[in-house]
Design a protein around this motif. Sequence first.
Motif, PDB file in Angstrom:
ATOM      1  N   ALA B  63      26.838  31.043  45.038  1.00  0.00           N
ATOM      2  CA  ALA B  63      26.038  31.877  45.935  1.00  0.00           C
ATOM      3  C   ALA B  63      26.834  32.325  47.162  1.00  0.00           C
ATOM      4  O   ALA B  63      26.627  33.416  47.682  1.00  0.00           O
ATOM      5  CB  ALA B  63      24.789  31.105  46.365  1.00  0.00           C
ATOM      6  N   SER B  64      27.777  31.504  47.613  1.00  0.00           N
ATOM      7  CA  SER B  64      28.468  31.818  48.863  1.00  0.00           C
ATOM      8  C   SER B  64      29.782  32.580  48.646  1.00  0.00           C
ATOM      9  O   SER B  64      30.457  32.940  49.610  1.00  0.00           O
ATOM     10  CB  SER B  64      28.782  30.508  49.608  1.00  0.00           C
ATOM     11  N   ALA B  65      30.161  32.816  47.380  1.00  0.00           N
ATOM     12  CA  ALA B  65      31.494  33.371  47.109  1.00  0.00           C
ATOM     13  C   ALA B  65      31.701  34.724  47.777  1.00  0.00           C
ATOM     14  O   ALA B  65      32.721  34.958  48.435  1.00  0.00           O
ATOM     15  CB  ALA B  65      31.726  33.479  45.597  1.00  0.00           C
ATOM     16  N   LEU B  66      30.708  35.623  47.597  1.00  0.00           N
ATOM     17  CA  LEU B  66      30.877  36.964  48.154  1.00  0.00           C
ATOM     18  C   LEU B  66      30.952  36.922  49.678  1.00  0.00           C
ATOM     19  O   LEU B  66      31.838  37.518  50.278  1.00  0.00           O
ATOM     20  CB  LEU B  66      29.731  37.872  47.696  1.00  0.00           C
ATOM     21  N   SER B  67      30.029  36.183  50.310  1.00  0.00           N
ATOM     22  CA  SER B  67      30.017  36.188  51.784  1.00  0.00           C
ATOM     23  C   SER B  67      31.292  35.555  52.334  1.00  0.00           C
ATOM     24  O   SER B  67      31.828  36.016  53.345  1.00  0.00           O
ATOM     25  CB  SER B  67      28.770  35.476  52.314  1.00  0.00           C
ATOM     26  N   SER B  68      31.804  34.529  51.676  1.00  0.00           N
ATOM     27  CA  SER B  68      33.029  33.926  52.221  1.00  0.00           C
ATOM     28  C   SER B  68      34.222  34.844  52.006  1.00  0.00           C
ATOM     29  O   SER B  68      35.139  34.882  52.835  1.00  0.00           O
ATOM     30  CB  SER B  68      33.265  32.519  51.654  1.00  0.00           C
ATOM     31  N   ALA B  69      34.232  35.637  50.934  1.00  0.00           N
ATOM     32  CA  ALA B  69      35.294  36.635  50.770  1.00  0.00           C
ATOM     33  C   ALA B  69      35.158  37.734  51.817  1.00  0.00           C
ATOM     34  O   ALA B  69      36.138  38.132  52.453  1.00  0.00           O
ATOM     35  CB  ALA B  69      35.262  37.233  49.363  1.00  0.00           C
ATOM     36  N   MET B  70      33.910  38.205  52.020  1.00  0.00           N
ATOM     37  CA  MET B  70      33.697  39.292  52.988  1.00  0.00           C
ATOM     38  C   MET B  70      34.137  38.872  54.391  1.00  0.00           C
ATOM     39  O   MET B  70      34.641  39.689  55.167  1.00  0.00           O
ATOM     40  CB  MET B  70      32.213  39.696  53.016  1.00  0.00           C
ATOM     41  N   ALA B  71      33.961  37.585  54.708  1.00  0.00           N
ATOM     42  CA  ALA B  71      34.309  37.103  56.046  1.00  0.00           C
ATOM     43  C   ALA B  71      35.823  37.151  56.289  1.00  0.00           C
ATOM     44  O   ALA B  71      36.262  37.130  57.438  1.00  0.00           O
ATOM     45  CB  ALA B  71      33.794  35.673  56.237  1.00  0.00           C
ATOM     46  N   LYS B  72      36.598  37.208  55.213  1.00  0.00           N
ATOM     47  CA  LYS B  72      38.059  37.190  55.375  1.00  0.00           C
ATOM     48  C   LYS B  72      38.668  38.592  55.455  1.00  0.00           C
ATOM     49  O   LYS B  72      39.840  38.739  55.799  1.00  0.00           O
ATOM     50  CB  LYS B  72      38.701  36.455  54.195  1.00  0.00           C
ATOM     51  N   LEU B  73      37.888  39.609  55.109  1.00  0.00           N
ATOM     52  CA  LEU B  73      38.484  40.939  54.917  1.00  0.00           C
ATOM     53  C   LEU B  73      39.182  41.469  56.164  1.00  0.00           C
ATOM     54  O   LEU B  73      40.263  42.055  56.078  1.00  0.00           O
ATOM     55  CB  LEU B  73      37.413  41.940  54.462  1.00  0.00           C
ATOM     56  N   ASP B  74      38.561  41.261  57.344  1.00  0.00           N
ATOM     57  CA  ASP B  74      39.128  41.856  58.551  1.00  0.00           C
ATOM     58  C   ASP B  74      40.492  41.279  58.900  1.00  0.00           C
ATOM     59  O   ASP B  74      41.267  41.905  59.622  1.00  0.00           O
ATOM     60  CB  ASP B  74      38.172  41.657  59.743  1.00  0.00           C
ATOM     61  N   ASP B  75      40.776  40.081  58.404  1.00  0.00           N
ATOM     62  CA  ASP B  75      42.048  39.434  58.755  1.00  0.00           C
ATOM     63  C   ASP B  75      43.178  39.792  57.791  1.00  0.00           C
ATOM     64  O   ASP B  75      44.294  39.324  57.951  1.00  0.00           O
ATOM     65  CB  ASP B  75      41.882  37.911  58.765  1.00  0.00           C
ATOM     66  N   ILE B  76      42.855  40.573  56.763  1.00  0.00           N
ATOM     67  CA  ILE B  76      43.877  40.872  55.748  1.00  0.00           C
ATOM     68  C   ILE B  76      44.480  42.238  56.019  1.00  0.00           C
ATOM     69  O   ILE B  76      43.780  43.248  56.026  1.00  0.00           O
ATOM     70  CB  ILE B  76      43.260  40.828  54.333  1.00  0.00           C
ATOM     71  N   ALA B  77      45.792  42.276  56.251  1.00  0.00           N
ATOM     72  CA  ALA B  77      46.487  43.548  56.469  1.00  0.00           C
ATOM     73  C   ALA B  77      46.736  44.218  55.125  1.00  0.00           C
ATOM     74  O   ALA B  77      47.071  43.555  54.144  1.00  0.00           O
ATOM     75  CB  ALA B  77      47.809  43.300  57.189  1.00  0.00           C
ATOM     76  N   ALA B  78      46.564  45.534  55.078  1.00  0.00           N
ATOM     77  CA  ALA B  78      46.737  46.261  53.826  1.00  0.00           C
ATOM     78  C   ALA B  78      48.215  46.444  53.501  1.00  0.00           C
ATOM     79  O   ALA B  78      49.017  46.754  54.374  1.00  0.00           O
ATOM     80  CB  ALA B  78      46.053  47.625  53.924  1.00  0.00           C
ATOM     81  N   ASP B  79      48.565  46.241  52.220  1.00  0.00           N
ATOM     82  CA  ASP B  79      49.921  46.555  51.749  1.00  0.00           C
ATOM     83  C   ASP B  79      50.080  48.072  51.713  1.00  0.00           C
ATOM     84  O   ASP B  79      49.141  48.794  51.377  1.00  0.00           O
ATOM     85  CB  ASP B  79      50.143  46.012  50.326  1.00  0.00           C
ATOM     86  N   LYS B  80      51.276  48.515  52.021  1.00  0.00           N
ATOM     87  CA  LYS B  80      51.558  49.952  51.917  1.00  0.00           C
ATOM     88  C   LYS B  80      52.434  50.202  50.691  1.00  0.00           C
ATOM     89  O   LYS B  80      53.269  49.363  50.351  1.00  0.00           O
ATOM     90  CB  LYS B  80      52.294  50.424  53.166  1.00  0.00           C
ATOM     91  N   PRO B  81      52.228  51.363  50.028  1.00  0.00           N
ATOM     92  CA  PRO B  81      53.101  51.657  48.881  1.00  0.00           C
ATOM     93  C   PRO B  81      54.565  51.652  49.308  1.00  0.00           C
ATOM     94  O   PRO B  81      54.888  52.104  50.402  1.00  0.00           O
ATOM     95  CB  PRO B  81      52.660  53.074  48.462  1.00  0.00           C
ATOM     96  N   ALA B  82      55.440  51.131  48.435  1.00  0.00           N
ATOM     97  CA  ALA B  82      56.862  51.067  48.761  1.00  0.00           C
ATOM     98  C   ALA B  82      57.437  52.475  48.836  1.00  0.00           C
ATOM     99  O   ALA B  82      57.068  53.351  48.062  1.00  0.00           O
ATOM    100  CB  ALA B  82      57.595  50.258  47.695  1.00  0.00           C
ATOM    101  N   GLN B  83      58.311  52.700  49.807  1.00  0.00           N
ATOM    102  CA  GLN B  83      59.018  53.975  49.900  1.00  0.00           C
ATOM    103  C   GLN B  83      60.290  53.876  49.058  1.00  0.00           C
ATOM    104  O   GLN B  83      60.887  52.815  48.956  1.00  0.00           O
ATOM    105  CB  GLN B  83      59.406  54.253  51.357  1.00  0.00           C
ATOM    106  N   SER B  84      60.686  54.994  48.480  1.00  0.00           N
ATOM    107  CA  SER B  84      61.978  55.000  47.789  1.00  0.00           C
ATOM    108  C   SER B  84      63.065  54.734  48.816  1.00  0.00           C
ATOM    109  O   SER B  84      63.075  55.333  49.882  1.00  0.00           O
ATOM    110  CB  SER B  84      62.213  56.354  47.128  1.00  0.00           C
ATOM    111  N   SER B  85      63.971  53.825  48.473  1.00  0.00           N
ATOM    112  CA  SER B  85      65.022  53.492  49.422  1.00  0.00           C
ATOM    113  C   SER B  85      66.097  54.589  49.390  1.00  0.00           C
ATOM    114  O   SER B  85      66.114  55.435  48.500  1.00  0.00           O
ATOM    115  CB  SER B  85      65.631  52.139  49.068  1.00  0.00           C
ATOM    116  N   ASP B  86      66.978  54.572  50.398  1.00  0.00           N
ATOM    117  CA  ASP B  86      68.090  55.528  50.418  1.00  0.00           C
ATOM    118  C   ASP B  86      68.910  55.355  49.153  1.00  0.00           C
ATOM    119  O   ASP B  86      69.011  54.258  48.620  1.00  0.00           O
ATOM    120  CB  ASP B  86      68.979  55.260  51.647  1.00  0.00           C
ATOM    121  N   PRO B  87      69.522  56.439  48.687  1.00  0.00           N
ATOM    122  CA  PRO B  87      70.339  56.309  47.481  1.00  0.00           C
ATOM    123  C   PRO B  87      71.450  55.278  47.682  1.00  0.00           C
ATOM    124  O   PRO B  87      72.084  55.245  48.741  1.00  0.00           O
ATOM    125  CB  PRO B  87      70.931  57.715  47.309  1.00  0.00           C
TER     126      PRO B  87
END
Lengths: 188, 216
Positions: B63-87
């Motif tokens: 019963a508590s799984a969703l609410s405990s996951a939702m409580a963590k969302l604000d602390d999680i930084a989003a990953d950004k897609p990798a940029q192609s590195s210089d040749p």
Amino acid sequence: MTKTDSPPPARLNDLVVLIAQSRDARAFELLFGHFAPRIKGYLIRLGTSGAVAEDLAQETMLAVWRKAALFDPARASASTWIFTVARNLRIDLLRHERRPDFDPNDPAFVPGQEPAADALMMRDDEDANLRIALAKLSPEQAEIVQMSFFADKPHSAIAAELGLPLGTVKSRLRLAMVRIRAALGTLP
Amino acid sequence: MTIRHHPGDEFLLAHASGAGSETVSLIVGTHLALCPPCRVKVASMEQMGGALLAGIAPAEMSASALSSAMAKLDDIAADKPAQSSDPLPPVIAPEPLRSYIHGDIDRVRWIPIGPGVSYRPLLKRRDARVQLIRTAPGAGVGTHTHRGEELTLVLTGGFTDVTGSYRRGDLQTTTPEIVHRPVTDADGYCVTLAMTDAPLKFMSPIVGVLGKLFGF
């Protein structure tokens, strides 16, 4: 947990995109309601205990929140992408191994053909065709495919468990893949 | 570059499903970096995984799984897609292999093991091990067969045996039925990434250099 009706597949893709674009907590809630119990079911099928499967399902959904910007609906459906996220987390957290995989941005990476512009529209048809093709596999082929995903064993151990020669397992798998790829239109 | 020798579906599926060990994924993942047709196959297999996940019987969360996951969302930084590195200058070892070497092939500290043959262990998990092997033009490792399966991926140069010729990106799978004597092609050093899940068996009482390599 609130019960939610299962959104259609295209809607599931949109929910991941909404998270990527605007950190949409309501989209997360809907995705969680659909996928967390399925990820838990998948992990239990793999022999994971209920408590560990629940934790890992939750970790997978948090990883979906974190990685949503990496989801490309032209390359994979939400179900396929979330499957790979759950698979990799299980290897990392339960097996304590790395997951070596190719990097498309690597200078030694040999590029292939990019997904066609209409791939996005075809993706939902593909998933439907794939489900039909999976349902049409012979019982012998379906058994090997199911065990490949749910038995967590190399094919040699699957052959031993079924009392079959390794070559028989390989040929059933090969035939199953030909039928699956025909349904997906990915045969050369 | 045309790759003619590919991993069997069972190895691609072991990688796609997650059933394969790290050793299998290291060699299959490195082949995939060089082989677009096998990447298409693996993508189809992952799509099977997605379909199986979509169709599985759901197991109810607490019963508590969703609410405990939702409580963590604000602390999680989003990953950004990798940029192609210089040749970069041309690279021989693609990812994921390069991370295991901590650099390209020129960074490997080779251990000489016989005439024209040297090696470097990379990874050992349970009964399987992965190593880099470097052989000089014309050098061989002796006639042998296998108790288990051996996967050999060519990174540079090439070798030839009774089953054919293998060049960059080609992956040879050998089983206990195959007795072979690979010989390095004349055009330069050959570097391969090799995985075995059991010791090799040599056909002559004079144990070849591979006996030291894979003598468990």
